[in-house]
Design an enzyme around this catalytic site. Structure first.
Site, PDB file in Angstrom:
ATOM      1  N   ASP A  31     -13.458  -5.203  -9.099  1.00 18.69           N
ATOM      2  CA  ASP A  31     -12.156  -4.681  -9.517  1.00 18.69           C
ATOM      3  C   ASP A  31     -11.989  -4.688 -11.037  1.00 18.69           C
ATOM      4  O   ASP A  31     -10.970  -5.167 -11.555  1.00 18.69           O
ATOM      5  CB  ASP A  31     -11.024  -5.501  -8.884  1.00 18.69           C
ATOM      6  N   GLU A 238      -5.093   1.674  -2.020  1.00 19.00           N
ATOM      7  CA  GLU A 238      -4.945   0.560  -2.962  1.00 19.00           C
ATOM      8  C   GLU A 238      -5.530   0.984  -4.307  1.00 19.00           C
ATOM      9  O   GLU A 238      -5.936   2.124  -4.494  1.00 19.00           O
ATOM     10  CB  GLU A 238      -5.661  -0.695  -2.443  1.00 19.00           C
TER      11      GLU A 238
END
Length: 344
Positions: A31, A238
């Site tokens: 991420d 997301e």
């Protein structure tokens, strides 16, 4: 590239490819949120560990507990691990699962935004402050009031205003909210119902709280219709990110269970954003999460995959590659392992 597709992959060969070489290999990182501060590149990833929890749709196997900040003097330089910047044990309100973070800078202060679960199992978003882009970061005593779900991403507009984007369905719990209110009876929309959108809020001048009630963003098709819940190849799941290119706002995100990084374009930070196409095709591992950062005169995609761990979904490694734009402002789709780029 879901886990059931990895049996024939030559991981050693993939990890030697320039486009697929992990930025660091001494630990697992995912991420990656990348920014240029004071002329240097700083990357704020989550830190994957093997928590010994079986895979499930709730994401319980993602048991991350701290953050490291990585820095680079330029796009080709060595990546430096600056050590632990924040640990869950330092956050009074948080119990576990320090998922994907982001960072921002204002008036010489650096702000780390992060999601974590409280003891009641509900995600909120916190903020920690430092005088240095690499930390250590001192967390605020409680989570941001009115925050929920996961994947905070902060965008600074040209007028100096900062907007925070967040939300993720399934394990990210966004499906439990309507109009910023939690109800355990709520579920993800189905069929042709409008898909849930990500959430945006203007940040207060002190960067520590929302300056307004969070708003749901609409991602629409070329006809202006909100993408449907069953449009799994295009709907938001997301990993929100916003960047600005040629005076347009680019909202990019992950489609989750179909494993694409897609993007949509709008005229202001609140949207609506019109779907344009894919930035990144599926990577090895279940998740896909990214950031987009301008370095000098070029744009780069920072992302992750699970090739270093040979396909273990919760042990990922951050990577980067250059982004190409066409004359009309659309982004050329990146294939992470085959032909380096192909028109979507």
């Amino acid at each position: 590239m879901p886990e059931d597709s990895i049996e024939e992959i030559n991981f050693e060969q993939i990890n030697k490819l320039a486009i697929s070489k992990p930025l660091v290999s001494h630990m697992y990182t995912a991420d990656p949120s990348a920014h240029v501060f004071n002329g240097n590149i700083y990357i704020y990833p989550s830190h994957d560990v093997d928590a010994g929890i079986p895979f499930n749709d709730n994401g319980d196997h993602f048991g991350m507990e701290d953050y490291h900040v990585f820095s680079m003097e330029n796009i080709q330089s060595e990546v430096v691990d600056n050590g632990v910047a924040l640990h869950v044990s330092e956050v009074a309100w948080a119990e576990k699962q320090m998922w994907a973070p982001d960072a921002a800078c204002k008036n010489g202060k650096y702000y780390l935004y992060f999601p974590a679960k409280r003891a009641n199992g509900i995600f909120q978003i916190g903020v920690a402050v430092s005088d240095s882009p690499v930390g250590p970061f001192l967390p605020e005593p409680d989570a941001i009031k009115g925050s929920y779900s996961i994947d905070p991403a902060v965008f600074e507009d040209e007028d100096g205003k900062h907007y925070i984007y967040f939300g993720g369905i399934w394990g990210g719990q966004l499906q439990k909210y309507r109009n910023n209110k939690y109800d355990p009876a709520h579920e993800e929309p189905i069929g042709n119902e409008p898909a849930l959108g990500p959430i945006v809020a203007l940040l207060r001048d002190d960067m520590l709280e929302f300056a307004e009630e969070p708003k749901e963003i609409k991602i629409v098709d070329k006809n202006g219709e909100t993408l449907a819940a069953n449009d799994n190849n295009r709907r938001f799941f997301e990993a929100s990110w916003v960047h600005k290119y040629n005076n347009k706002y680019y909202f990019s995100y992950s489609t989750g269970d179909t494993h694409f990084i897609c993007y949509a374009i709008g005229d202001n930070p609140y949207g609506p954003f019109t779907y344009q196409g894919k930035i990144l095709n599926p990577v090895i591992g279940w998740t896909s999460h990214h950031s987009i950062c301008k370095v000098d005169n070029d744009w780069y995609l920072f992302y992750h995959d699970s090739s270093l761990s040979k396909g273990v979904t919760h042990l990922r490694s951050m990577k980067m590659t250059k982004i190409d734009y066409l004359e009309d402002g659309t982004i050329v789709t990146i294939d992470p392992y085959g032909i380096r780029r192909m028109i979507d």
